[in-house]
Design an enzyme around this catalytic site. Structure first.
Site, mmCIF file in Angstrom:
data_model
loop_
_atom_site.group_PDB
_atom_site.id
_atom_site.type_symbol
_atom_site.label_atom_id
_atom_site.label_comp_id
_atom_site.label_asym_id
_atom_site.label_seq_id
_atom_site.Cartn_x
_atom_site.Cartn_y
_atom_site.Cartn_z
ATOM 1 N N ASP A 145 0.849 -1.191 0.000
ATOM 2 C CA ASP A 145 0.000 0.000 0.000
ATOM 3 C C ASP A 145 0.890 1.248 0.000
ATOM 4 O OD1 ASP A 145 -2.997 0.980 0.679
ATOM 5 O OD2 ASP A 145 -1.544 2.256 1.705
ATOM 6 N N ILE A 146 0.569 2.191 -0.875
ATOM 7 C CA ILE A 146 1.326 3.453 -0.917
ATOM 8 C C ILE A 146 0.923 4.309 0.277
ATOM 9 C CG2 ILE A 146 1.819 5.533 -2.252
ATOM 10 C CD1 ILE A 146 1.025 3.972 -4.764
ATOM 11 N N GLU A 188 -4.685 2.278 -4.358
ATOM 12 C CA GLU A 188 -3.221 2.334 -4.243
ATOM 13 C C GLU A 188 -2.644 1.046 -3.697
ATOM 14 O OE1 GLU A 188 -4.788 4.253 -0.396
ATOM 15 O OE2 GLU A 188 -5.461 3.863 -2.440
#
Length: 274
Positions: A145-146, A188
């Site tokens: 996950d960003i 994301e």
């Protein structure tokens, strides 16, 4: 024959071009050049309504009947022309196959990053787990996950957010081993599938990925993009499905968020809700 009321404009144009190339192939030039030109033309004109075997056969039969009636004035048809017509039909069917395959590929790919999508990930991971169970090797599943991605969109706009997603997809491709697999899970979030790894060895490609992202992916203000990652390794007690593995990797990823982000958490560390 088609009912005129049901014949779409795209089908009418396709049938018109089909007959033009069929007549050229039958009566003027039965060589590869005509077949290739026909293939290029028909592939470009193909759409979902046309790319069905029944529709292609109807187009072919009508074009052949029109061509032979014009040429022979309803006299007995020579088998040479039937043979050539079948060769031409084969080329049209190949064009249809290519079109259908491209549609299938589109269904498996995320349109922005061109990575595999969630649907294809589930199919491929399920297949891999069956193979791993039969052959006795391990499979690592990593939820990526960003960090603070919503702020990227809010501050810099969605175009910048899309650039970050595309750039990260490319970095992940370049950072992984041959045989590893990456898919966009949604938003994301991405999922990495790493066959034949364990909780010790999995740290190596993930550290390499973190380093590459820190070096290559920066925001307009110069800050580096960071990732939170959660890892689970198959076989895991009580886990039989691809969906369950991804769920556990997701739990570990959220544990990484709670620990301050920009880190990797292994699933065993999250047992008991820690």
């Amino acid at each position: 024959m088609f009912e005129e009321s049901k014949e779409t404009e795209s089908l009418r144009i396709f049938a018109q071009e089909y007959q033009k190339y069929l007549e050229r192939f039958l009566f003027a030039d039965s060589g590869e050049k005509t077949l290739q030109e026909a293939y290029d033309c028909l592939t470009a004109l193909m759409d979902e309504g046309i790319a069905e075997a029944g529709t292609i056969l109807e187009v072919h039969n009508r074009a052949l009947q029109n061509a032979l009636n014009i040429r022979f004035d309803n006299e007995k048809v020579e088998w040479l022309y039937i043979k050539r017509a079948n060769e031409f039909l084969t080329q049209a069917m190949v064009a249809m196959d290519v079109f259908v395959l491209s549609l299938r590929e589109d269904l498996r790919r995320d349109q922005l990053t061109h990575l595999a999508n969630r649907l294809y990930l589930r199919q491929e991971l399920s297949r891999l787990l069956l193979e791993a169970g039969e052959k006795g090797f391990t499979v690592g599943v990593v939820m990526v996950d960003i960090d603070d991605f919503k702020a990227v969109n809010d501050i810099y706009g969605h175009d910048e957010g899309d650039r970050v997603l595309v750039a990260l997809a490319q970095i992940m491709r370049e950072s992984l081993r041959e045989g590893d697999f990456v898919a966009r899970w949604g938003g994301e979030e991405f999922v990495l599938v790493l066959p034949k790894t364990d909780y010790e060895r999995v740290k190596i490609p993930l550290e390499r990925l973190q380093k590459a992202v820190a070096e290559k992916l920066r925001l307009p203000d110069g800050r580096s993009v960071t990732l939170s990652m959660g890892v689970v390794i198959f076989p895991e007690e009580g886990v039989q499905s691809a969906e369950e593995l991804v769920r556990l990797a997701d739990l570990a990823m959220y544990a990484a968020k709670r620990r301050g982000k920009n880190c990797v958490v292994l699933y065993p560390e999250t047992r008991g809700g820690n």
